[in-house]
Design a protein around this motif. Structure first.
Motif, PDB file in Angstrom:
ATOM      1  N   CYS A   1       9.238  -3.236 -32.729  1.00 21.40           N
ATOM      2  CA  CYS A   1      10.725  -2.911 -31.794  1.00 21.40           C
ATOM      3  C   CYS A   1      11.974  -3.596 -32.056  1.00 21.40           C
ATOM      4  CB  CYS A   1      10.269  -2.623 -30.546  1.00 21.40           C
ATOM      5  SG  CYS A   1      11.785  -2.247 -29.142  1.00 21.40           S
ATOM      6  N   SER A   2      12.976  -3.734 -31.772  1.00 23.06           N
ATOM      7  CA  SER A   2      14.147  -4.127 -31.780  1.00 23.06           C
ATOM      8  C   SER A   2      14.273  -4.937 -30.262  1.00 23.06           C
ATOM      9  CB  SER A   2      15.866  -3.738 -31.926  1.00 23.06           C
ATOM     10  OG  SER A   2      15.861  -2.181 -30.623  1.00 23.06           O
ATOM     11  N   ASN A   3      13.774  -4.594 -29.118  1.00 20.98           N
ATOM     12  CA  ASN A   3      13.394  -5.316 -27.769  1.00 20.98           C
ATOM     13  C   ASN A   3      12.440  -6.173 -28.072  1.00 20.98           C
ATOM     14  OD1 ASN A   3      15.486  -3.324 -26.640  1.00 20.98           O
ATOM     15  ND2 ASN A   3      14.012  -1.333 -26.296  1.00 20.98           N
ATOM     16  N   TYR A   4      11.357  -5.911 -29.004  1.00 21.05           N
ATOM     17  CA  TYR A   4      10.155  -7.475 -29.356  1.00 21.05           C
ATOM     18  C   TYR A   4      11.244  -8.656 -29.553  1.00 21.05           C
ATOM     19  CZ  TYR A   4       6.259  -9.469 -30.708  1.00 21.05           C
ATOM     20  OH  TYR A   4       4.954  -9.886 -30.461  1.00 21.05           O
ATOM     21  N   GLN A   5      10.643  -9.514 -28.174  1.00 22.23           N
ATOM     22  CA  GLN A   5      11.151 -11.515 -28.825  1.00 22.23           C
ATOM     23  C   GLN A   5      10.054 -11.713 -29.495  1.00 22.23           C
ATOM     24  OE1 GLN A   5      12.515 -11.950 -24.763  1.00 22.23           O
ATOM     25  NE2 GLN A   5      14.044 -11.453 -25.482  1.00 22.23           N
TER      26      GLN A   5
ATOM     27  N   ARG B   1      13.740  -1.922 -34.694  1.00 26.09           N
ATOM     28  CA  ARG B   1      14.178  -2.522 -35.174  1.00 26.09           C
ATOM     29  C   ARG B   1      15.090  -2.426 -36.421  1.00 26.09           C
ATOM     30  NH1 ARG B   1      10.352  -8.474 -35.390  1.00 26.09           N
ATOM     31  NH2 ARG B   1      11.195  -8.336 -33.320  1.00 26.09           N
TER      32      ARG B   1
ATOM     33  N   CYS C   1       5.749  -2.711 -30.008  1.00 27.48           N
ATOM     34  CA  CYS C   1       6.315  -3.971 -30.065  1.00 27.48           C
ATOM     35  C   CYS C   1       6.782  -4.905 -31.464  1.00 27.48           C
ATOM     36  CB  CYS C   1       5.427  -4.148 -28.880  1.00 27.48           C
ATOM     37  SG  CYS C   1       4.839  -3.505 -27.517  1.00 27.48           S
TER      38      CYS C   1
ATOM     39  N   CYS D   1       9.952  -9.302 -24.318  1.00 30.05           N
ATOM     40  CA  CYS D   1      10.442  -7.903 -24.363  1.00 30.05           C
ATOM     41  C   CYS D   1      11.758  -8.201 -23.095  1.00 30.05           C
ATOM     42  CB  CYS D   1       9.534  -6.818 -24.180  1.00 30.05           C
ATOM     43  SG  CYS D   1      10.350  -5.104 -23.742  1.00 30.05           S
ATOM     44  N   VAL D   2      12.169  -7.809 -24.282  1.00 31.51           N
ATOM     45  CA  VAL D   2      13.855  -7.374 -23.404  1.00 31.51           C
ATOM     46  C   VAL D   2      14.050  -6.933 -22.034  1.00 31.51           C
ATOM     47  CG1 VAL D   2      15.479  -8.591 -24.421  1.00 31.51           C
ATOM     48  CG2 VAL D   2      15.263  -5.909 -24.646  1.00 31.51           C
ATOM     49  N   LEU D   3      13.087  -5.898 -21.368  1.00 23.94           N
ATOM     50  CA  LEU D   3      12.847  -5.061 -20.824  1.00 23.94           C
ATOM     51  C   LEU D   3      11.647  -5.675 -19.670  1.00 23.94           C
ATOM     52  CD1 LEU D   3      12.785  -1.698 -22.358  1.00 23.94           C
ATOM     53  CD2 LEU D   3      14.772  -2.784 -21.441  1.00 23.94           C
TER      54      LEU D   3
ATOM     55  N   SER E   1      10.721   3.396 -24.445  1.00 24.24           N
ATOM     56  CA  SER E   1      11.726   2.848 -25.034  1.00 24.24           C
ATOM     57  C   SER E   1      11.252   1.755 -26.175  1.00 24.24           C
ATOM     58  CB  SER E   1      12.442   1.803 -24.087  1.00 24.24           C
ATOM     59  OG  SER E   1      12.676   2.165 -22.612  1.00 24.24           O
TER      60      SER E   1
END
Ligand code: SF4
Length: 107
Positions: free
Chosen positions: A72-76, A106, A69, A86-88, A102
């Protein structure tokens, strides 16, 4: 007098432009603090099950070596954070060491 007014106007416009340019970064520390308080995604979460989320990437089957995570580009979450949004998983946090199907590198 007009010259002074024009200079003051230019300064004001420069300050306004800088303020607008920095606006996207204004909430970063706040967002990171909020994400730290989010409840962690549980193993029985339907989205977690669907995406094969695990809190420890080393135990994930199909995970690309080194993927987790935190990268990962979705990790905030903030850099170096133990967990983050996470955006998901809106309203929840994932472990920085976690992984799901998914995962996207990043860039
Ligand atoms: S999308 Fe990325 S950050 Fe979100 S759970 Fe999956 S691997 Fe982690």
């Amino acid at each position: 007098m007009k010259q002074v007014t024009d200079e003051a106007r230019r300064r004001l416009l420069r300050s306004a432009a800088l303020g607008v340019a920095l606006l996207p970064f204004a909430g970063l520390p706040l967002r990171a603090a909020i994400a730290a308080d989010l409840p962690l995604v549980s193993a029985d979460d339907p989205t977690a099950k669907a995406l094969k989320y695990v809190s420890d990437a080393s135990k994930a089957s199909g995970a690309k070596p080194g993927s987790k995570c935190a990268n990962c580009s979705n990790y905030q979450g903030a850099a170096g954070s133990a967990q983050g949004g996470c955006v998901l998983f809106p309203g929840k946090a994932v472990q920085a060491t976690g992984w799901c199907s998914s995962w996207t590198a990043r860039t």
